[in-house]
Scaffold this motif. Structure first.
Motif, PDB file in Angstrom:
ATOM      1  N   THR A  19      -6.395  -7.103  -1.403  1.00 11.20           N
ATOM      2  CA  THR A  19      -6.751  -6.084  -0.245  1.00 11.20           C
ATOM      3  C   THR A  19      -5.323  -6.036   0.624  1.00 11.20           C
ATOM      4  O   THR A  19      -5.302  -5.413   1.878  1.00 11.20           O
ATOM      5  CB  THR A  19      -7.693  -6.923   0.871  1.00 11.20           C
ATOM      6  N   LEU A  20      -4.249  -6.918   0.187  1.00 11.98           N
ATOM      7  CA  LEU A  20      -3.017  -6.689   1.040  1.00 11.98           C
ATOM      8  C   LEU A  20      -1.672  -6.134   0.220  1.00 11.98           C
ATOM      9  O   LEU A  20      -1.047  -5.789   0.814  1.00 11.98           O
ATOM     10  CB  LEU A  20      -2.558  -8.150   1.658  1.00 11.98           C
ATOM     11  N   GLY A  21      -2.026  -6.034  -0.979  1.00  6.50           N
ATOM     12  CA  GLY A  21      -0.938  -5.765  -1.951  1.00  6.50           C
ATOM     13  C   GLY A  21      -1.483  -6.018  -3.493  1.00  6.50           C
ATOM     14  O   GLY A  21      -2.474  -6.594  -3.812  1.00  6.50           O
ATOM     15  N   ILE A  22      -0.714  -5.378  -4.281  1.00  5.86           N
ATOM     16  CA  ILE A  22      -1.146  -5.431  -5.900  1.00  5.86           C
ATOM     17  C   ILE A  22      -0.014  -6.160  -6.435  1.00  5.86           C
ATOM     18  O   ILE A  22       1.173  -6.058  -6.358  1.00  5.86           O
ATOM     19  CB  ILE A  22      -1.140  -4.301  -6.566  1.00  5.86           C
ATOM     20  N   ILE A  23      -0.228  -7.526  -6.983  1.00  6.32           N
ATOM     21  CA  ILE A  23       0.826  -8.544  -7.611  1.00  6.32           C
ATOM     22  C   ILE A  23       1.113  -7.964  -9.137  1.00  6.32           C
ATOM     23  O   ILE A  23       0.176  -7.577  -9.920  1.00  6.32           O
ATOM     24  CB  ILE A  23      -0.088  -9.954  -7.751  1.00  6.32           C
ATOM     25  N   ILE A  50      -6.366   1.405   2.303  1.00  2.00           N
ATOM     26  CA  ILE A  50      -6.769   2.037   0.927  1.00  2.00           C
ATOM     27  C   ILE A  50      -6.931   0.828   0.051  1.00  2.00           C
ATOM     28  O   ILE A  50      -7.321   1.353  -1.122  1.00  2.00           O
ATOM     29  CB  ILE A  50      -5.554   3.145   0.276  1.00  2.00           C
ATOM     30  N   LEU A  51      -6.471  -0.437   0.284  1.00  5.29           N
ATOM     31  CA  LEU A  51      -6.436  -1.279  -0.648  1.00  5.29           C
ATOM     32  C   LEU A  51      -7.968  -2.048  -0.794  1.00  5.29           C
ATOM     33  O   LEU A  51      -8.141  -2.742   0.177  1.00  5.29           O
ATOM     34  CB  LEU A  51      -5.174  -2.143  -0.385  1.00  5.29           C
ATOM     35  N   ALA A  80       0.936  -1.182   0.131  1.00  3.57           N
ATOM     36  CA  ALA A  80      -0.128  -0.023   0.024  1.00  3.57           C
ATOM     37  C   ALA A  80       1.037   1.233  -0.229  1.00  3.57           C
ATOM     38  O   ALA A  80       0.630   2.314  -0.662  1.00  3.57           O
ATOM     39  CB  ALA A  80      -1.015  -0.051   1.239  1.00  3.57           C
ATOM     40  N   ASP A  81       2.020   1.294   0.678  1.00  5.01           N
ATOM     41  CA  ASP A  81       2.811   2.316   0.818  1.00  5.01           C
ATOM     42  C   ASP A  81       3.802   2.733  -0.554  1.00  5.01           C
ATOM     43  O   ASP A  81       4.546   3.476  -0.512  1.00  5.01           O
ATOM     44  CB  ASP A  81       3.566   2.419   1.920  1.00  5.01           C
ATOM     45  N   GLY A  82       3.559   1.752  -1.499  1.00  5.33           N
ATOM     46  CA  GLY A  82       4.571   1.568  -2.643  1.00  5.33           C
ATOM     47  C   GLY A  82       5.814   1.042  -2.593  1.00  5.33           C
ATOM     48  O   GLY A  82       6.431   0.794  -3.621  1.00  5.33           O
ATOM     49  N   SER A  83       6.073   0.288  -1.591  1.00  6.64           N
ATOM     50  CA  SER A  83       7.204  -0.694  -1.406  1.00  6.64           C
ATOM     51  C   SER A  83       6.957  -1.801  -2.221  1.00  6.64           C
ATOM     52  O   SER A  83       5.832  -2.333  -2.349  1.00  6.64           O
ATOM     53  CB  SER A  83       7.654  -0.796  -0.011  1.00  6.64           C
ATOM     54  N   VAL A  84       8.106  -2.458  -2.613  1.00  2.77           N
ATOM     55  CA  VAL A  84       7.933  -3.760  -3.356  1.00  2.77           C
ATOM     56  C   VAL A  84       8.545  -4.936  -2.573  1.00  2.77           C
ATOM     57  O   VAL A  84       9.808  -4.737  -1.716  1.00  2.77           O
ATOM     58  CB  VAL A  84       8.752  -3.577  -4.887  1.00  2.77           C
ATOM     59  N   VAL A  85       7.769  -6.163  -2.748  1.00  2.49           N
ATOM     60  CA  VAL A  85       8.272  -7.238  -1.945  1.00  2.49           C
ATOM     61  C   VAL A  85       8.414  -8.266  -2.834  1.00  2.49           C
ATOM     62  O   VAL A  85       7.620  -8.423  -3.675  1.00  2.49           O
ATOM     63  CB  VAL A  85       7.510  -7.520  -0.452  1.00  2.49           C
ATOM     64  N   ARG A  86       9.110  -9.291  -2.581  1.00  2.00           N
ATOM     65  CA  ARG A  86       9.232 -10.630  -3.411  1.00  2.00           C
ATOM     66  C   ARG A  86       9.141 -11.600  -2.440  1.00  2.00           C
ATOM     67  O   ARG A  86       9.727 -11.944  -1.580  1.00  2.00           O
ATOM     68  CB  ARG A  86      10.548 -10.804  -4.357  1.00  2.00           C
ATOM     69  N   THR A  87       8.344 -12.545  -2.839  1.00  2.00           N
ATOM     70  CA  THR A  87       8.203 -14.000  -1.990  1.00  2.00           C
ATOM     71  C   THR A  87       8.392 -15.318  -2.823  1.00  2.00           C
ATOM     72  O   THR A  87       8.172 -15.100  -4.195  1.00  2.00           O
ATOM     73  CB  THR A  87       6.572 -13.950  -1.619  1.00  2.00           C
ATOM     74  N   GLY A  88       8.653 -16.074  -2.416  1.00  2.00           N
ATOM     75  CA  GLY A  88       8.807 -17.446  -2.709  1.00  2.00           C
ATOM     76  C   GLY A  88      10.274 -17.415  -3.852  1.00  2.00           C
ATOM     77  O   GLY A  88      11.083 -16.547  -3.219  1.00  2.00           O
ATOM     78  N   GLY A  89      10.260 -18.071  -4.842  1.00  2.00           N
ATOM     79  CA  GLY A  89      11.291 -17.958  -5.838  1.00  2.00           C
ATOM     80  C   GLY A  89      11.186 -18.640  -6.928  1.00  2.00           C
ATOM     81  O   GLY A  89       9.830 -18.435  -7.717  1.00  2.00           O
TER      82      GLY A  89
END
Length: 456
Positions: A202-206, A449-450, A172-181
């Motif tokens: 609702t938790l982030g945008i893929i 906001i999401l 939501a704040d614009g930061s990017v995370v990577r999960t898995g691999g």
């Protein structure tokens, strides 16, 4: 719309990435769930990269404006419906297959890639992407991921989440995370990949997904069987699932079969209580033998008709009735397509319950779906211009969800909660589990906001 918001978005997106035309906004403000409420968006944005999605979310956070992500709009629960004053974030421009690894068997894709496009690209390399929602020809992979979409082959190959190796997600704040691999096995840390799959935006945008590919399965052998009762069909399903691994096990009830025969005559037994369709993709003699065991299970359960075919064209012809099920019911009136799941041993009770509800509420309900994993789609048919019929259909919809919960099932198997089923979520989860959902939401999206008003 606030001039400050428009200026801020215009500063981070190209001109064609911003749309304020009222007609375009109207066309994008809701998905395919006719019952679900939809608000009026402020603007539609069309980012073309992860960086642009980041920029939009930073602007949204700064202005405290809700963001609703969407793909093709093929959802069936209102999960992508606009809320008043929101930014609609369309991911359809992010439609590239970034990598297709034929040795390690995975593809890296953007969320706007159509499911069928990935299937076609994989097939060119002799590979296969398994998840196959009914909307595979036009639904996007981002939407499939957001709802953890299923399909006909789930009984053997699982839902969308079972083919996901890793994700890139903008928070939501614009930061990017990577999960898995990129590996099939990966247990380093919490399973955040699973957390985002099915979270309905609702938790982030893929913004990127690494998806598992498989060798293309052999030509399938197909079976169709008719049953005189719900109990007989249920017994056959249980025996089939105990003894074989069908690649498809589908069911249509009497109301659905009659609708299909009415609008596309195929010589089906319109008096049968249930029509069951099964496939084996084991290939060759093994596939024929597996299909023969399924046929024996049907006959032992009391089927009145069984036909098998290992011819691909004939198999598709036999499956035509199932593929036409929803379209046939749509021709009867306005439809509300439900999506529920029960333990497979409770399928006869679910089908009987739906029949009782249809009679009591005086609503036509045709039920079809994925018998092998207990995921059914009771489809209510009514006249939307008749307030009494609308009220009875809504009551029947609620009745079905309560029957499902009473049978130890789930209010959604593959379409998501969205807006339609939000009032029933706590009944299934319980208060403490629901509270945990809210805690996770608040931690990951503190401004809320999401996709507000969806799922929770």
């Amino acid at each position: 719309m606030s001039a400050d918001l428009l200026q801020a978005l215009a500063a981070v997106l190209p001109p064609d990435g911003l749309v304020t035309d009222p007609d375009v906004l109207e066309a994008h403000r809701h998905d395919q769930a006719g019952w679900a409420m939809a608000g009026t968006p402020r603007i539609l944005v069309r980012p073309g990269s992860t960086a642009e999605v980041q920029a939009v979310l930073r602007v949204a956070s700064a202005h405290r404006v809700p963001v609703v992500a969407r793909g093709a709009g093929s959802g069936l629960s209102g999960g992508a419906n606009a809320v008043d004053g929101c930014i609609l974030l369309s991911l359809t421009r992010m439609n590239r297959i970034l990598e297709l690894d034929t040795q390690s068997l995975f593809a890296v894709v953007q969320p706007g890639v159509v499911n069928g496009s990935l299937k076609a690209a994989a097939a060119e390399r002799g590979l296969w992407y398994a998840p196959d929602p009914a909307s595979w020809e036009f639904s996007t992979l981002g939407g499939n991921l957001a709802t953890n979409a299923g399909g006909l082959c789930c009984v053997k190959y699982g839902v969308t989440g079972d083919s996901v190796l890793g994700l890139e997600v903008v928070l939501a704040d614009g930061s990017v995370v990577r999960t898995g691999g990129r590996t099939v096995k990966n247990v380093a840390g919490y399973d955040l990949t699973r957390l985002f799959i099915g979270s309905e935006g609702t938790l982030g945008i893929i913004t990127e997904a690494t998806l598992r590919l498989r060798p293309r399965p052999p030509r399938a052998t197909t079976l169709v069987a008719a049953f005189p009762s719900l109990v007989a069909a249920g017994a056959a399903v249980l025996d089939i699932m105990k003894d074989t691994r069908p690649s498809l096990l589908e069911l249509m009830d009497r109301a659905t079969v009659r609708a299909v025969e009415k609008h596309r005559p195929m010589g089906l037994d319109a008096d049968a209580a249930v029509l069951l369709m099964a496939r084996s993709d084991a290939g060759g003699e093994q596939g024929v033998a597996e299909c023969a065991r399924m046929a024996a299970a049907c006959e032992a359960a009391g089927s009145t008709f069984v036909i098998q075919s290992s011819d691909e064209a004939e198999g598709e012809l036999l499956m035509g009735a199932r593929r036409f099920a929803f379209s046939a019911l749509e021709k009867e009136g306005t439809t509300l397509l439900d999506d529920v799941c029960v333990p497979i041993a409770r399928l006869p009770e679910l089908l009987a319950g739906v029949e009782r509800i249809a009679e009591a509420r005086r609503v036509l309900i045709g039920t079809f779906g994925h018998a092998g994993d207990g995921n059914m789609h009771p489809t209510l048919v009514f006249n939307r211009e008749d307030p009494d019929e609308v009220a009875r259909a809504q009551a029947a919809f609620d009745d079905i969800l309560q029957v499902v919960l009473d049978l130890g099932g789930s209010i959604t198997g593959e379409h998501g909660v969205g807006v339609l089923k939000r009032p029933f979520l706590e009944r299934q989860l319980g208060s403490e589990t629901t509270k945990l959902h809210h805690t996770l939401k608040a931690a990951m999206d503190p401004l809320g906001i999401l996709n507000p008003g969806k799922l929770l």
